[in-house]
Design an enzyme around this catalytic site. Sequence first.
Site, PDB file in Angstrom:
ATOM      1  N   VAL A 109     -11.651 -28.495   1.730  1.00  0.00           N
ATOM      2  CA  VAL A 109     -12.548 -28.954   2.605  1.00  0.00           C
ATOM      3  C   VAL A 109     -12.209 -28.705   3.858  1.00  0.00           C
ATOM      4  CG1 VAL A 109     -14.070 -30.969   2.939  1.00  0.00           C
ATOM      5  CG2 VAL A 109     -13.192 -30.470   0.592  1.00  0.00           C
ATOM      6  N   ASP A 135     -10.646 -40.161  -3.970  1.00  0.00           N
ATOM      7  CA  ASP A 135     -10.759 -38.853  -4.059  1.00  0.00           C
ATOM      8  C   ASP A 135     -11.862 -38.816  -5.349  1.00  0.00           C
ATOM      9  OD1 ASP A 135      -9.177 -35.963  -3.422  1.00  0.00           O
ATOM     10  OD2 ASP A 135     -10.276 -36.157  -5.336  1.00  0.00           O
ATOM     11  N   ILE A 136     -12.662 -37.817  -5.436  1.00  0.00           N
ATOM     12  CA  ILE A 136     -13.379 -37.629  -6.825  1.00  0.00           C
ATOM     13  C   ILE A 136     -12.861 -37.291  -7.866  1.00  0.00           C
ATOM     14  CG2 ILE A 136     -14.390 -35.378  -6.277  1.00  0.00           C
ATOM     15  CD1 ILE A 136     -17.144 -36.442  -6.691  1.00  0.00           C
ATOM     16  N   ASN A 166      -3.298 -30.695   3.585  1.00  0.00           N
ATOM     17  CA  ASN A 166      -3.082 -29.272   3.022  1.00  0.00           C
ATOM     18  C   ASN A 166      -4.144 -28.682   4.226  1.00  0.00           C
ATOM     19  OD1 ASN A 166      -2.155 -29.661   0.627  1.00  0.00           O
ATOM     20  ND2 ASN A 166      -3.881 -30.488  -0.268  1.00  0.00           N
ATOM     21  N   HIS A 169      -8.355 -34.174   6.677  1.00  0.00           N
ATOM     22  CA  HIS A 169      -8.045 -35.521   5.533  1.00  0.00           C
ATOM     23  C   HIS A 169      -6.682 -35.820   5.420  1.00  0.00           C
ATOM     24  CE1 HIS A 169      -9.307 -31.614   3.258  1.00  0.00           C
ATOM     25  NE2 HIS A 169      -8.228 -32.261   2.310  1.00  0.00           N
ATOM     26  N   MET A 170      -6.286 -36.555   5.144  1.00  0.00           N
ATOM     27  CA  MET A 170      -4.842 -36.783   4.535  1.00  0.00           C
ATOM     28  C   MET A 170      -5.119 -37.552   3.350  1.00  0.00           C
ATOM     29  SD  MET A 170      -1.838 -39.474   5.928  1.00  0.00           S
ATOM     30  CE  MET A 170      -1.411 -38.464   7.354  1.00  0.00           C
ATOM     31  N   HIS A 171      -4.451 -37.066   2.173  1.00  0.00           N
ATOM     32  CA  HIS A 171      -4.361 -37.444   0.788  1.00  0.00           C
ATOM     33  C   HIS A 171      -3.450 -38.547   0.859  1.00  0.00           C
ATOM     34  CE1 HIS A 171      -6.468 -34.192  -1.353  1.00  0.00           C
ATOM     35  NE2 HIS A 171      -6.059 -33.482  -0.119  1.00  0.00           N
TER      36      HIS A 171
HETATM   37  P1  AMP Z   1      -8.060 -30.098  -0.218  1.00  0.00           P
HETATM   38  O1  AMP Z   1      -7.927 -29.049  -1.384  1.00  0.00           O
HETATM   39  O2  AMP Z   1      -6.769 -30.713   0.441  1.00  0.00           O
HETATM   40  O3  AMP Z   1      -9.130 -29.662   0.878  1.00  0.00           O
HETATM   41  O4  AMP Z   1      -8.582 -31.392  -0.816  1.00  0.00           O
HETATM   42  C1  AMP Z   1      -9.938 -31.674  -0.925  1.00  0.00           C
HETATM   43  C2  AMP Z   1     -10.240 -32.893  -1.811  1.00  0.00           C
HETATM   44  O5  AMP Z   1     -11.582 -33.562  -2.061  1.00  0.00           O
HETATM   45  C3  AMP Z   1      -9.998 -32.742  -3.223  1.00  0.00           C
HETATM   46  O6  AMP Z   1      -8.890 -33.451  -4.024  1.00  0.00           O
HETATM   47  C4  AMP Z   1     -11.258 -32.962  -4.096  1.00  0.00           C
HETATM   48  O7  AMP Z   1     -11.335 -33.931  -5.293  1.00  0.00           O
HETATM   49  C5  AMP Z   1     -11.978 -34.023  -2.811  1.00  0.00           C
HETATM   50  N1  AMP Z   1     -13.172 -33.974  -2.952  1.00  0.00           N
HETATM   51  C6  AMP Z   1     -14.027 -33.140  -3.011  1.00  0.00           C
HETATM   52  N2  AMP Z   1     -15.465 -33.596  -3.045  1.00  0.00           N
HETATM   53  C7  AMP Z   1     -15.369 -35.102  -2.907  1.00  0.00           C
HETATM   54  C8  AMP Z   1     -16.328 -35.741  -2.598  1.00  0.00           C
HETATM   55  N3  AMP Z   1     -17.612 -35.747  -2.956  1.00  0.00           N
HETATM   56  N4  AMP Z   1     -15.894 -37.348  -2.577  1.00  0.00           N
HETATM   57  C9  AMP Z   1     -14.479 -37.519  -2.744  1.00  0.00           C
HETATM   58  N5  AMP Z   1     -13.682 -36.595  -2.727  1.00  0.00           N
HETATM   59  C10 AMP Z   1     -14.044 -35.412  -2.862  1.00  0.00           C
END
Ligand code: AMP
Length: 120
Positions: free
Chosen positions: A101, A35-36, A92, A105-107
Site C-alpha cells: 500500500v 490490520d485486516i 516496508n 504506514h508503520m506496522h
Molecule cells: P505493506 O505490505 O507493508 O504495504 O502492508 C499493507 C498492509 O495493509 C497489509 O498487512 C494488509 O493486511 C493491510 N491492509 C490492506 N487493506 C487493509 C484494510 N482495508 N484495512 C486494514 N488493513 C489493510
Amino acid sequence: MEYVYDDQNIFAKILRGEIPNRTVFENDHALAFEDIAPQAPVHVLVIPKGPYMSLDHFARDASADEHHGFMKAVAEVCRITGVDEGFRGISNTRVHGIQDVPHYHMHILGGRQLGRMLSD
Ligand code: AMP
C-alpha cells in the site's frame, strides 16, 4: 528521489471515510487501526494523515508537527495494546521492501514472541 503520491490507495480511502476501519487511536496528524489480516495477536497500522507514500518520503517532507503527531500515535498504540514485553515496528518500502500500500504506514506487531527479523 521524486515521490508521487497516488490518492486512490486504500489507506487514502480509509482516511477519507470511504471504507471502514477498526480505529485504535487517532490524533490530528495520524490514524492507527487494526490490520485486516493480522500476523500477530497485536497488529496495528499507524499512518500519517498527510499524503506521504513511504517512510523516507514522510521523513524528508513532513513537518515537525506531523512527525511529532505520528510518533505520539505510535506511543499511544503501544500503551493501548499493552505490548510491554516488546514488539516490532516495520515500514516496508517500495519494491525491495515489498510495500503493498503506497501510503506510509508503520506496522506494530506484538503480543507473542516474534521470529527473526528476516527469513531470506
Ligand atoms: P505493506 O505490505 O507493508 O504495504 O502492508 C499493507 C498492509 O495493509 C497489509 O498487512 C494488509 O493486511 C493491510 N491492509 C490492506 N487493506 C487493509 C484494510 N482495508 N484495512 C486494514 N488493513 C489493510
